[in-house]
Design a protein around this motif. Sequence first.
Motif, mmCIF file in Angstrom:
data_model
loop_
_atom_site.group_PDB
_atom_site.id
_atom_site.type_symbol
_atom_site.label_atom_id
_atom_site.label_comp_id
_atom_site.label_asym_id
_atom_site.label_seq_id
_atom_site.Cartn_x
_atom_site.Cartn_y
_atom_site.Cartn_z
ATOM 1 N N MET A 37 8.928 5.589 27.337
ATOM 2 C CA MET A 37 9.866 4.827 26.520
ATOM 3 C C MET A 37 10.267 3.558 27.252
ATOM 4 S SD MET A 37 12.327 7.828 25.144
ATOM 5 C CE MET A 37 13.342 6.750 24.147
ATOM 6 N N ALA A 38 10.550 2.537 26.496
ATOM 7 C CA ALA A 38 11.036 1.291 27.092
ATOM 8 C C ALA A 38 12.385 1.567 27.749
ATOM 9 C CB ALA A 38 11.192 0.233 26.017
ATOM 10 N N THR A 39 12.672 0.870 28.840
ATOM 11 C CA THR A 39 13.954 1.063 29.518
ATOM 12 C C THR A 39 15.079 0.516 28.648
ATOM 13 O OG1 THR A 39 12.700 0.546 31.481
ATOM 14 C CG2 THR A 39 15.057 0.807 31.761
ATOM 15 N N VAL A 40 16.163 1.275 28.601
ATOM 16 C CA VAL A 40 17.298 0.815 27.775
ATOM 17 C C VAL A 40 17.959 -0.382 28.440
ATOM 18 C CG1 VAL A 40 19.528 1.439 26.799
ATOM 19 C CG2 VAL A 40 17.724 3.135 26.919
ATOM 20 N N GLU A 49 7.478 19.983 18.210
ATOM 21 C CA GLU A 49 8.051 19.023 17.256
ATOM 22 C C GLU A 49 8.138 17.650 17.890
ATOM 23 O OE1 GLU A 49 11.527 19.743 14.843
ATOM 24 O OE2 GLU A 49 11.172 21.916 14.955
ATOM 25 N N THR A 82 16.368 16.975 22.523
ATOM 26 C CA THR A 82 16.894 17.358 21.212
ATOM 27 C C THR A 82 17.540 18.739 21.233
ATOM 28 O OG1 THR A 82 15.153 16.010 20.254
ATOM 29 C CG2 THR A 82 16.283 17.524 18.767
ATOM 30 N N PHE A 109 12.753 23.007 32.641
ATOM 31 C CA PHE A 109 12.022 22.005 31.853
ATOM 32 C C PHE A 109 10.648 21.755 32.478
ATOM 33 C CE2 PHE A 109 15.316 20.516 28.949
ATOM 34 C CZ PHE A 109 16.468 20.967 29.560
ATOM 35 N N ALA A 166 13.512 30.340 15.702
ATOM 36 C CA ALA A 166 12.120 29.930 15.544
ATOM 37 C C ALA A 166 11.714 29.834 14.075
ATOM 38 C CB ALA A 166 11.200 30.903 16.276
ATOM 39 N N ARG A 223 10.727 31.673 25.934
ATOM 40 C CA ARG A 223 11.515 32.403 26.926
ATOM 41 C C ARG A 223 10.602 33.164 27.861
ATOM 42 N NH1 ARG A 223 16.731 32.136 25.758
ATOM 43 N NH2 ARG A 223 17.326 32.019 23.562
ATOM 44 N N ARG A 271 11.637 24.877 28.314
ATOM 45 C CA ARG A 271 11.185 23.838 27.394
ATOM 46 C C ARG A 271 9.889 23.257 27.929
ATOM 47 N NH1 ARG A 271 13.852 24.174 22.719
ATOM 48 N NH2 ARG A 271 12.714 22.257 22.239
ATOM 49 N N PHE A 311 21.442 32.753 28.351
ATOM 50 C CA PHE A 311 22.364 31.672 28.702
ATOM 51 C C PHE A 311 22.384 31.368 30.196
ATOM 52 C CE2 PHE A 311 24.987 33.160 24.852
ATOM 53 C CZ PHE A 311 24.263 32.337 24.011
ATOM 54 N N PHE A 358 7.354 31.963 21.397
ATOM 55 C CA PHE A 358 8.022 30.667 21.309
ATOM 56 C C PHE A 358 9.276 30.754 20.456
ATOM 57 C CE2 PHE A 358 4.104 29.391 23.129
ATOM 58 C CZ PHE A 358 4.395 28.214 23.803
ATOM 59 N N THR A 359 10.322 30.091 20.899
ATOM 60 C CA THR A 359 11.541 29.996 20.104
ATOM 61 C C THR A 359 11.472 28.732 19.252
ATOM 62 O OG1 THR A 359 12.592 28.888 21.963
ATOM 63 C CG2 THR A 359 13.005 31.233 21.721
ATOM 64 N N GLU A 360 10.545 27.859 19.596
ATOM 65 C CA GLU A 360 10.396 26.636 18.828
ATOM 66 C C GLU A 360 8.965 26.114 18.944
ATOM 67 O OE1 GLU A 360 13.794 24.161 19.657
ATOM 68 O OE2 GLU A 360 12.795 22.539 18.595
ATOM 69 N N ARG A 379 9.716 14.311 19.003
ATOM 70 C CA ARG A 379 11.029 13.805 19.409
ATOM 71 C C ARG A 379 10.851 12.348 19.816
ATOM 72 N NH1 ARG A 379 13.218 18.221 17.394
ATOM 73 N NH2 ARG A 379 12.777 20.098 18.571
ATOM 74 N N PRO A 380 11.960 11.635 19.942
ATOM 75 C CA PRO A 380 11.831 10.242 20.394
ATOM 76 C C PRO A 380 11.164 10.155 21.772
ATOM 77 C CG PRO A 380 14.040 10.659 19.583
ATOM 78 C CD PRO A 380 13.349 11.985 19.621
ATOM 79 N N TYR A 381 11.421 11.155 22.622
ATOM 80 C CA TYR A 381 10.914 11.120 23.996
ATOM 81 C C TYR A 381 9.587 11.853 24.148
ATOM 82 C CZ TYR A 381 13.458 15.437 23.404
ATOM 83 O OH TYR A 381 13.922 16.615 22.891
ATOM 84 N N ALA A 425 18.233 8.722 22.016
ATOM 85 C CA ALA A 425 16.831 9.133 21.961
ATOM 86 C C ALA A 425 16.357 9.826 23.233
ATOM 87 C CB ALA A 425 15.955 7.925 21.656
ATOM 88 N N ARG A 426 16.995 9.556 24.354
ATOM 89 C CA ARG A 426 16.508 10.114 25.620
ATOM 90 C C ARG A 426 17.037 11.512 25.912
ATOM 91 N NH1 ARG A 426 14.447 6.219 29.103
ATOM 92 N NH2 ARG A 426 14.161 4.311 27.916
ATOM 93 N N ASP A 441 16.401 34.656 18.674
ATOM 94 C CA ASP A 441 15.242 33.766 18.784
ATOM 95 C C ASP A 441 14.457 33.709 17.479
ATOM 96 O OD1 ASP A 441 15.876 33.194 21.372
ATOM 97 O OD2 ASP A 441 14.371 34.504 22.272
#
Lengths: 142, 147
Positions: free
Chosen positions: A139-142, A113, B121, A88, B19, A124, A132, A83, A108-110, A115-117, B117-118, B15
């Motif tokens: 992406m297009a600007t909002v 996948e 996730t 990133f 995972a 870890r 991450r 924590f 890896f914890t994930e 995502r939209p971005y 979306a930005r 984890d």
Amino acid sequence: MIKLSTAQLWVHDQDAALDFWTRKIGFEVREDVTVPEMGNFRWLTVGPVGQPDIAVVLMAIPGPPMIDAGTQGEIANLMGKGFAGTLFLTTEDCQASYEELSSRGVEFTEKPEERPYGIDCGFRDPSGNSVRLTQVRQMATV
Amino acid sequence: MVAVPPVRHLTKAKDLADARYVEPITVDDMARAAGLSRAHFSREFRRAFGESPHQYLLTRRLERAAAMLRSTDRSVADICMLVGLESVGSFTSSFTRTFGESPTAYRRRYPDPMVYARVPTCVLRAYSRPQRSTFGEDAAPTADLAS
């Protein structure tokens, strides 16, 4: 203009962190200076190849007198629980990076996948810091 | 150098749930990842993270189902399978007990996914975690987490 130059990660063990960030993640060592006159304080920075302007300090948690032993233990515990913040990172190919780092023993914890971005995954460092890794999609600007 | 705290091993178990929640993993698998006996593990895990390993695993599955309800048009049955749960009936009742409304009602309450979306996730999921509540499942032994 103000720019970001250095971010800081607490680590339990600087040698283990150095090994992880250089040998497994592929960062380069920028500075590794030990100051015997200051209780062997070690200023250790690493950074991504090709981005000399940004570095990450791998900072050992200080103890007394700078930080009381109780707080030192709390930080260590928070890191152990995972924590103590998130770093990133981006990559041009998330799946390829995932496979490469997995083969070097990164846990890896994930998995990657959609995502939209972009495509991202998470792992870890040995201290429990969460990282991450994202393949960013424009992406297009909002 | 500060010694690595014992809780770091419990984080490895956490984890594992993060995972591999899609697989039929059990509290025993989590205890093994932490290198502790089952009973000791459950106690220490609860002390460190404020909920039992079983609760943690179930809420991760439900949290991820909630994320898919908000951000995809997949069916409730698909989403149930995609988070590692086998029975749509018990998924729907766990979800309803946890979020206070059915999966379909939950989905209806959220705006177009593109609004958020930005935002990463992992962040959206973490902040949409359901508050710990009394799961009916907690009373029962956690031997069969896949159901």
